[in-house]
Design an enzyme around this catalytic site. Structure first.
Site, PDB file in Angstrom:
ATOM      1  N   ILE A  13       6.704  12.049  -1.113  1.00 48.92           N
ATOM      2  CA  ILE A  13       7.698  11.645  -2.093  1.00 48.92           C
ATOM      3  C   ILE A  13       7.850  12.652  -3.271  1.00 48.92           C
ATOM      4  O   ILE A  13       8.938  12.611  -3.790  1.00 48.92           O
ATOM      5  CB  ILE A  13       7.610  10.122  -2.367  1.00 48.92           C
ATOM      6  CG1 ILE A  13       9.119   9.767  -2.681  1.00 48.92           C
ATOM      7  CG2 ILE A  13       6.667  10.067  -3.418  1.00 48.92           C
ATOM      8  CD1 ILE A  13       9.343   8.097  -2.583  1.00 48.92           C
ATOM      9  N   ASN A  26       1.001  -0.392  -9.644  1.00 45.14           N
ATOM     10  CA  ASN A  26       0.494  -1.800  -9.731  1.00 45.14           C
ATOM     11  C   ASN A  26       0.830  -2.209 -10.991  1.00 45.14           C
ATOM     12  O   ASN A  26       1.418  -1.486 -11.869  1.00 45.14           O
ATOM     13  CB  ASN A  26      -1.218  -1.522  -9.546  1.00 45.14           C
ATOM     14  CG  ASN A  26      -1.799  -0.645 -10.683  1.00 45.14           C
ATOM     15  OD1 ASN A  26      -1.836  -0.951 -11.894  1.00 45.14           O
ATOM     16  ND2 ASN A  26      -2.201   0.483 -10.160  1.00 45.14           N
ATOM     17  N   GLY A  34      -3.092   6.772  -3.845  1.00 45.46           N
ATOM     18  CA  GLY A  34      -1.738   6.720  -3.075  1.00 45.46           C
ATOM     19  C   GLY A  34      -0.374   7.308  -3.540  1.00 45.46           C
ATOM     20  O   GLY A  34      -0.577   8.418  -4.234  1.00 45.46           O
ATOM     21  N   VAL A  35       0.556   6.843  -3.386  1.00 44.98           N
ATOM     22  CA  VAL A  35       1.883   7.365  -4.026  1.00 44.98           C
ATOM     23  C   VAL A  35       1.680   7.492  -5.501  1.00 44.98           C
ATOM     24  O   VAL A  35       2.097   8.446  -5.957  1.00 44.98           O
ATOM     25  CB  VAL A  35       3.175   6.394  -3.733  1.00 44.98           C
ATOM     26  CG1 VAL A  35       4.236   7.015  -4.177  1.00 44.98           C
ATOM     27  CG2 VAL A  35       3.280   6.348  -2.064  1.00 44.98           C
ATOM     28  N   ASP A  36       1.214   6.502  -6.069  1.00 50.86           N
ATOM     29  CA  ASP A  36       1.163   6.342  -7.644  1.00 50.86           C
ATOM     30  C   ASP A  36       0.435   7.359  -8.087  1.00 50.86           C
ATOM     31  O   ASP A  36       0.605   8.173  -8.936  1.00 50.86           O
ATOM     32  CB  ASP A  36       0.457   4.932  -7.805  1.00 50.86           C
ATOM     33  CG  ASP A  36       0.665   4.440  -9.227  1.00 50.86           C
ATOM     34  OD1 ASP A  36       1.552   5.160  -9.992  1.00 50.86           O
ATOM     35  OD2 ASP A  36      -0.092   3.504  -9.582  1.00 50.86           O
ATOM     36  N   GLY A 128       0.047   0.577   2.079  1.00 48.07           N
ATOM     37  CA  GLY A 128      -1.213   1.508   2.022  1.00 48.07           C
ATOM     38  C   GLY A 128      -2.154   0.736   1.818  1.00 48.07           C
ATOM     39  O   GLY A 128      -2.696  -0.378   2.464  1.00 48.07           O
ATOM     40  N   VAL A 129      -2.931   0.703   0.178  1.00 50.70           N
ATOM     41  CA  VAL A 129      -3.806   0.327  -0.160  1.00 50.70           C
ATOM     42  C   VAL A 129      -3.506  -1.311  -0.225  1.00 50.70           C
ATOM     43  O   VAL A 129      -4.513  -2.264   0.128  1.00 50.70           O
ATOM     44  CB  VAL A 129      -4.073   0.797  -1.638  1.00 50.70           C
ATOM     45  CG1 VAL A 129      -5.051  -0.380  -2.303  1.00 50.70           C
ATOM     46  CG2 VAL A 129      -4.312   2.171  -1.953  1.00 50.70           C
ATOM     47  N   TYR A 130      -2.426  -1.893  -0.320  1.00 46.13           N
ATOM     48  CA  TYR A 130      -2.078  -3.105  -0.398  1.00 46.13           C
ATOM     49  C   TYR A 130      -1.752  -4.008   1.079  1.00 46.13           C
ATOM     50  O   TYR A 130      -1.815  -4.976   1.162  1.00 46.13           O
ATOM     51  CB  TYR A 130      -0.873  -3.399  -0.971  1.00 46.13           C
ATOM     52  CG  TYR A 130      -1.036  -3.227  -2.443  1.00 46.13           C
ATOM     53  CD1 TYR A 130      -2.307  -3.179  -3.253  1.00 46.13           C
ATOM     54  CD2 TYR A 130       0.098  -3.577  -3.395  1.00 46.13           C
ATOM     55  CE1 TYR A 130      -2.391  -3.188  -4.522  1.00 46.13           C
ATOM     56  CE2 TYR A 130      -0.207  -3.537  -4.738  1.00 46.13           C
ATOM     57  CZ  TYR A 130      -1.246  -3.381  -5.385  1.00 46.13           C
ATOM     58  OH  TYR A 130      -1.490  -3.123  -6.798  1.00 46.13           O
TER      59      TYR A 130
HETATM   60  N1  AR6 Z   1       4.585  10.482  -0.416  1.00 47.15           N
HETATM   61  C1  AR6 Z   1       4.887   9.395   0.606  1.00 47.15           C
HETATM   62  N2  AR6 Z   1       4.305   8.526   0.958  1.00 47.15           N
HETATM   63  C2  AR6 Z   1       2.968   8.446   0.532  1.00 47.15           C
HETATM   64  C3  AR6 Z   1       2.350   9.580  -0.220  1.00 47.15           C
HETATM   65  C4  AR6 Z   1       3.296  10.428  -0.728  1.00 47.15           C
HETATM   66  N3  AR6 Z   1       2.769  11.376  -1.574  1.00 47.15           N
HETATM   67  N4  AR6 Z   1       1.191   9.091  -0.518  1.00 47.15           N
HETATM   68  C5  AR6 Z   1       0.734   7.919   0.279  1.00 47.15           C
HETATM   69  N5  AR6 Z   1       1.814   7.580   0.752  1.00 47.15           N
HETATM   70  P1  AR6 Z   1       0.066   3.131  -1.674  1.00 47.15           P
HETATM   71  P2  AR6 Z   1       0.571   0.214  -1.780  1.00 47.15           P
HETATM   72  C6  AR6 Z   1       2.145   6.273   1.657  1.00 47.15           C
HETATM   73  O1  AR6 Z   1      -1.448   2.816  -1.109  1.00 47.15           O
HETATM   74  O2  AR6 Z   1       0.054  -0.103  -0.470  1.00 47.15           O
HETATM   75  C7  AR6 Z   1      -2.217   2.346  -5.649  1.00 47.15           C
HETATM   76  O3  AR6 Z   1      -3.234   2.686  -5.938  1.00 47.15           O
HETATM   77  C8  AR6 Z   1       0.920   5.504   2.313  1.00 47.15           C
HETATM   78  O4  AR6 Z   1       0.285   6.407   3.238  1.00 47.15           O
HETATM   79  O5  AR6 Z   1       0.307   4.198  -1.935  1.00 47.15           O
HETATM   80  O6  AR6 Z   1       1.864  -0.373  -2.255  1.00 47.15           O
HETATM   81  C9  AR6 Z   1      -1.307   1.813  -6.682  1.00 47.15           C
HETATM   82  O7  AR6 Z   1      -1.625   2.091  -8.197  1.00 47.15           O
HETATM   83  C10 AR6 Z   1       1.612   4.187   2.507  1.00 47.15           C
HETATM   84  O8  AR6 Z   1       2.321   4.345   3.794  1.00 47.15           O
HETATM   85  O9  AR6 Z   1       0.828   1.892  -2.009  1.00 47.15           O
HETATM   86  C11 AR6 Z   1      -1.487   0.290  -6.530  1.00 47.15           C
HETATM   87  O10 AR6 Z   1      -2.693  -0.100  -7.001  1.00 47.15           O
HETATM   88  C12 AR6 Z   1       2.496   4.120   1.461  1.00 47.15           C
HETATM   89  O11 AR6 Z   1       2.666   5.425   0.946  1.00 47.15           O
HETATM   90  C13 AR6 Z   1      -1.765   0.224  -4.916  1.00 47.15           C
HETATM   91  O12 AR6 Z   1      -2.086   1.645  -4.579  1.00 47.15           O
HETATM   92  C14 AR6 Z   1       2.345   3.329   0.293  1.00 47.15           C
HETATM   93  O13 AR6 Z   1       0.913   3.336  -0.010  1.00 47.15           O
HETATM   94  C15 AR6 Z   1      -0.408   0.125  -4.371  1.00 47.15           C
HETATM   95  O14 AR6 Z   1      -0.555  -0.181  -2.630  1.00 47.15           O
END
Ligand code: AR6
Length: 186
Positions: A13, A26, A34-36, A128-130
């Site tokens: 992204i 968060n 993750g994305v954040d 992802g993490v959630y």
């Molecule tokens: N581009 C697109 N998608 C991605 C990328 C990227 N660069 N990196 C990961 N994903 P997550 P959540 C996917 O964990 O579940 C953080 O620590 C990943 O594979 O990013 O909402 C925050 O600070 C998954 O399919 O978000 C919060 O504490 C999706 O993005 C917590 O994680 C979401 O994964 C939020 O958890």
């Protein structure tokens, strides 16, 4: 009348050339994995500075689950980052949590339209993490955005889902076809 296209790409992204990218943040707004993590790493310190200012002001307690707000996108190709907080998946409170997840999409779209964005990219919030199961995350995401096209999101030219990895892409693609959105190719 132009119809908002709902498109899917497999990728990162932080590399999207869109007006606004959505961050799966968060409630602290102060970064994470993750994305954040990727958004703050690539976007640089300006994003965190703005998040800190928001925490020092109107968002003293942070951002609640299901809500969204915008900051600069720093060095990302986008103009804005829209931060939203997805729910942690829990089977016991499924209905409430699913509504919060749908709200993340609706609120992010509302903020995007307020900003004047025409193109918005979403990750699979909470998948992802959630811990939200991918198939169900895809169902909620695509149905909510498709429904918003006749409301606030009709101002947008494109809502793009950016899926990280083949498994996530295929889960979204299945639901995208079920909903008949596969005519929406770029
Ligand atoms: N581009 C697109 N998608 C991605 C990328 C990227 N660069 N990196 C990961 N994903 P997550 P959540 C996917 O964990 O579940 C953080 O620590 C990943 O594979 O990013 O909402 C925050 O600070 C998954 O399919 O978000 C919060 O504490 C999706 O993005 C917590 O994680 C979401 O994964 C939020 O958890």
């Amino acid at each position: 009348m132009t119809v908002t296209r709902i498109t899917l790409v497999e990728g990162d992204i932080t590399e999207q050339q869109v007006d606004a990218v959505v961050n799966a943040a968060n409630s602290s707004l102060l970064g994470g994995g993750g994305v954040d993590g990727a958004i703050h790493r690539k976007g640089g310190p300006q994003i965190l500075e703005e998040c800190r200012r928001l925490r020092a002001g109107h968002y003293g307690k942070g951002l609640s689950t299901g809500h969204a707000l915008a900051t600069t996108a720093g060095r990302l190709p986008a103009r804005w980052v829209i931060h939203t907080v997805g729910p942690v998946h829990r089977a016991e409170e499924y209905d409430k949590k699913a509504e919060q997840l749908a709200s993340c999409y609706r609120e992010s779209l509302r903020v995007a339209v307020e900003l004047g964005a025409r193109t918005v990219a979403f990750p699979a919030v909470s998948a992802g993490v959630y811990g939200w199961p991918l198939e169900d995350a895809a169902r909620i995401a695509l149905r909510t955005v498709a429904a918003a096209r006749s409301g606030p999101a009709r101002e947008l030219a494109e809502v793009r889902f950016v899926l990280f990895g083949t498994e996530a892409y295929l889960a979204f693609e299945r639901e995208w076809r079920v909903l008949g959105l596969d005519g929406d190719r770029p």
